[in-house]
Scaffold this motif. Structure first.
Motif, short mmCIF file in Angstrom:
data_model
loop_
_atom_site.label_atom_id
_atom_site.label_comp_id
_atom_site.label_asym_id
_atom_site.label_seq_id
_atom_site.Cartn_x
_atom_site.Cartn_y
_atom_site.Cartn_z
N VAL A 1 -35.36 57.82 6.99
CA VAL A 1 -35.23 56.96 5.83
C VAL A 1 -33.97 57.34 5.07
O VAL A 1 -33.73 58.53 4.83
N ARG A 2 -33.20 56.36 4.73
CA ARG A 2 -31.98 56.61 3.96
C ARG A 2 -31.94 55.70 2.73
O ARG A 2 -32.33 54.53 2.81
N LEU A 3 -31.46 56.27 1.64
CA LEU A 3 -31.35 55.54 0.39
C LEU A 3 -29.91 55.62 -0.09
O LEU A 3 -29.29 56.69 -0.03
N ALA A 4 -29.40 54.52 -0.59
CA ALA A 4 -28.02 54.50 -1.06
C ALA A 4 -27.95 53.77 -2.39
O ALA A 4 -28.24 52.58 -2.47
N GLU A 5 -27.55 54.51 -3.43
CA GLU A 5 -27.40 53.93 -4.75
C GLU A 5 -25.99 53.35 -4.92
O GLU A 5 -25.03 53.85 -4.31
N SER A 6 -25.91 52.34 -5.74
CA SER A 6 -24.61 51.78 -6.12
C SER A 6 -24.75 51.13 -7.48
O SER A 6 -25.88 50.93 -7.97
N GLY A 7 -23.62 50.81 -8.08
CA GLY A 7 -23.64 50.10 -9.35
C GLY A 7 -23.33 50.93 -10.56
O GLY A 7 -23.27 50.41 -11.68
N GLY A 8 -23.16 52.22 -10.38
CA GLY A 8 -22.81 53.05 -11.53
C GLY A 8 -21.39 52.78 -11.99
O GLY A 8 -20.63 52.06 -11.35
N GLY A 9 -21.06 53.36 -13.13
CA GLY A 9 -19.72 53.19 -13.65
C GLY A 9 -19.63 53.61 -15.09
O GLY A 9 -20.53 54.29 -15.61
N LEU A 10 -18.54 53.20 -15.72
CA LEU A 10 -18.29 53.53 -17.13
C LEU A 10 -18.56 52.28 -17.97
O LEU A 10 -18.06 51.19 -17.67
N VAL A 11 -19.32 52.45 -19.03
CA VAL A 11 -19.65 51.33 -19.90
C VAL A 11 -19.70 51.84 -21.34
O VAL A 11 -20.00 53.01 -21.58
N GLN A 12 -19.39 50.96 -22.27
CA GLN A 12 -19.49 51.33 -23.68
C GLN A 12 -20.94 51.31 -24.14
O GLN A 12 -21.78 50.59 -23.57
N ALA A 13 -21.21 52.07 -25.17
CA ALA A 13 -22.55 52.07 -25.75
C ALA A 13 -22.95 50.64 -26.12
O ALA A 13 -22.16 49.88 -26.66
#
Length: 130
Positions: free
Chosen positions: A1-13
Protein backbone atom coordinates in the motif's frame (compact mmCIF):
# COMPACT_ATOMS: atom_id res chain seq x y z
CA UNK A 1 0.00 0.00 0.00
CA UNK A 2 1.33 3.40 -0.92
CA UNK A 3 0.03 6.83 -0.01
CA UNK A 4 1.02 10.09 -1.66
CA UNK A 5 0.05 13.50 -0.35
CA UNK A 6 -0.09 16.62 -2.48
CA UNK A 7 -1.53 20.10 -2.34
CA UNK A 8 0.57 21.69 0.34
CA UNK A 9 2.09 25.10 -0.04
CA UNK A 10 2.35 28.61 1.31
CA UNK A 11 -0.83 30.52 2.10
CA UNK A 12 -1.70 33.62 4.07
CA UNK A 13 -3.64 33.40 7.29
CA UNK A 14 -7.33 33.08 6.51
CA UNK A 15 -6.62 31.33 3.24
CA UNK A 16 -7.42 27.84 2.05
CA UNK A 17 -5.67 24.77 0.75
CA UNK A 18 -6.90 21.39 -0.39
CA UNK A 19 -4.73 18.40 0.33
CA UNK A 20 -5.03 15.17 -1.63
CA UNK A 21 -4.05 11.68 -0.63
CA UNK A 22 -3.73 9.24 -3.51
CA UNK A 23 -3.90 5.63 -2.43
CA UNK A 24 -2.61 2.55 -4.23
CA UNK A 25 -2.34 -1.08 -3.27
CA UNK A 26 -5.68 -1.78 -1.69
CA UNK A 27 -7.76 -4.33 -3.58
CA UNK A 28 -11.03 -2.69 -2.62
CA UNK A 29 -12.44 0.53 -1.14
CA UNK A 30 -12.65 -0.73 2.44
CA UNK A 31 -10.27 1.67 4.09
CA UNK A 32 -10.10 4.95 5.94
CA UNK A 33 -7.61 7.75 5.61
CA UNK A 34 -6.37 9.62 8.61
CA UNK A 35 -4.86 13.06 8.35
CA UNK A 36 -2.05 14.02 10.72
CA UNK A 37 0.23 16.98 11.07
CA UNK A 38 3.55 17.63 12.72
CA UNK A 39 4.62 21.15 13.49
CA UNK A 40 8.29 22.02 14.11
CA UNK A 41 9.34 20.84 17.53
CA UNK A 42 6.03 19.17 18.26
CA UNK A 43 4.67 15.67 18.20
CA UNK A 44 2.57 14.46 15.32
CA UNK A 45 -1.14 14.85 15.95
CA UNK A 46 -4.20 13.46 14.27
CA UNK A 47 -6.59 16.07 12.93
CA UNK A 48 -9.14 14.28 10.76
CA UNK A 49 -10.29 11.01 9.27
CA UNK A 50 -12.22 10.28 6.09
CA UNK A 51 -13.62 6.90 5.22
CA UNK A 52 -13.23 5.91 1.60
CA UNK A 53 -15.84 3.23 2.24
CA UNK A 54 -18.78 5.06 3.73
CA UNK A 55 -17.75 8.71 3.80
CA UNK A 56 -17.81 8.96 7.58
CA UNK A 57 -15.58 11.66 8.98
CA UNK A 58 -14.02 12.71 12.24
CA UNK A 59 -12.38 15.99 13.19
CA UNK A 60 -10.56 17.13 16.26
CA UNK A 61 -12.01 20.21 17.91
CA UNK A 62 -9.22 22.51 16.77
CA UNK A 63 -10.14 22.07 13.10
CA UNK A 64 -13.85 21.31 13.31
CA UNK A 65 -15.85 23.68 11.15
CA UNK A 66 -12.82 24.73 9.11
CA UNK A 67 -11.48 21.44 7.72
CA UNK A 68 -13.63 19.15 5.59
CA UNK A 69 -12.71 15.70 4.40
CA UNK A 70 -14.14 14.09 1.31
CA UNK A 71 -13.62 11.12 -0.97
CA UNK A 72 -13.46 10.83 -4.71
CA UNK A 73 -15.99 8.29 -5.98
CA UNK A 74 -14.07 7.71 -9.20
CA UNK A 75 -10.49 7.67 -7.99
CA UNK A 76 -8.65 6.18 -5.01
CA UNK A 77 -8.19 9.64 -3.58
CA UNK A 78 -9.25 11.36 -0.40
CA UNK A 79 -9.17 15.09 0.19
CA UNK A 80 -8.83 17.48 3.10
CA UNK A 81 -10.17 20.96 2.43
CA UNK A 82 -8.65 23.41 4.87
CA UNK A 83 -10.28 26.80 5.22
CA UNK A 84 -9.63 29.79 7.46
CA UNK A 85 -6.10 28.61 8.01
CA UNK A 86 -4.20 29.93 10.99
CA UNK A 87 -0.41 30.29 11.38
CA UNK A 88 -0.44 27.53 13.97
CA UNK A 89 -1.56 25.15 11.24
CA UNK A 90 1.93 25.32 9.77
CA UNK A 91 3.18 21.75 9.72
CA UNK A 92 3.97 18.77 7.57
CA UNK A 93 0.70 17.02 6.83
CA UNK A 94 0.54 13.27 6.43
CA UNK A 95 -2.13 10.86 5.35
CA UNK A 96 -2.24 7.36 6.75
CA UNK A 97 -4.29 4.20 6.34
CA UNK A 98 -4.95 1.18 8.52
CA UNK A 99 -4.73 -2.26 6.97
CA UNK A 100 -7.71 -3.40 4.96
CA UNK A 101 -10.51 -4.92 6.97
CA UNK A 102 -13.05 -3.66 9.49
CA UNK A 103 -11.09 -0.44 10.07
CA UNK A 104 -12.79 1.84 7.58
CA UNK A 105 -15.10 3.65 9.96
CA UNK A 106 -14.10 7.16 11.03
CA UNK A 107 -16.78 7.81 13.63
CA UNK A 108 -14.73 7.45 16.82
CA UNK A 109 -11.75 9.29 18.25
CA UNK A 110 -9.50 6.24 17.95
CA UNK A 111 -8.91 7.34 14.35
CA UNK A 112 -6.72 10.18 15.63
CA UNK A 113 -4.25 7.76 17.18
CA UNK A 114 -1.08 6.93 15.24
CA UNK A 115 -1.20 3.32 16.36
CA UNK A 116 -4.44 2.81 14.42
CA UNK A 117 -2.55 3.15 11.14
CA UNK A 118 -0.21 0.85 9.26
CA UNK A 119 0.69 2.83 6.17
CA UNK A 120 1.95 6.40 5.88
CA UNK A 121 2.70 8.89 3.16
CA UNK A 122 5.80 11.05 3.12
CA UNK A 123 3.98 14.26 3.93
CA UNK A 124 3.37 17.62 2.34
CA UNK A 125 4.40 20.95 3.83
CA UNK A 126 1.77 23.52 4.69
CA UNK A 127 2.96 26.96 5.69
CA UNK A 128 0.55 29.64 6.85
CA UNK A 129 2.00 33.14 7.03
CA UNK A 130 0.72 35.91 9.28
Amino acid sequence: VRLAESGGGLVQAGGSLRLSCEVSGFSDDYYAIGWFRQAPGKEREGVACVSKTDGSTYYVNSVKGRFTGSRDSAKPTVYLQMNSLKPEATAVYYCAAPRSGPYYDCSTSIVTQEGWYDYWGRGTQVTVSR
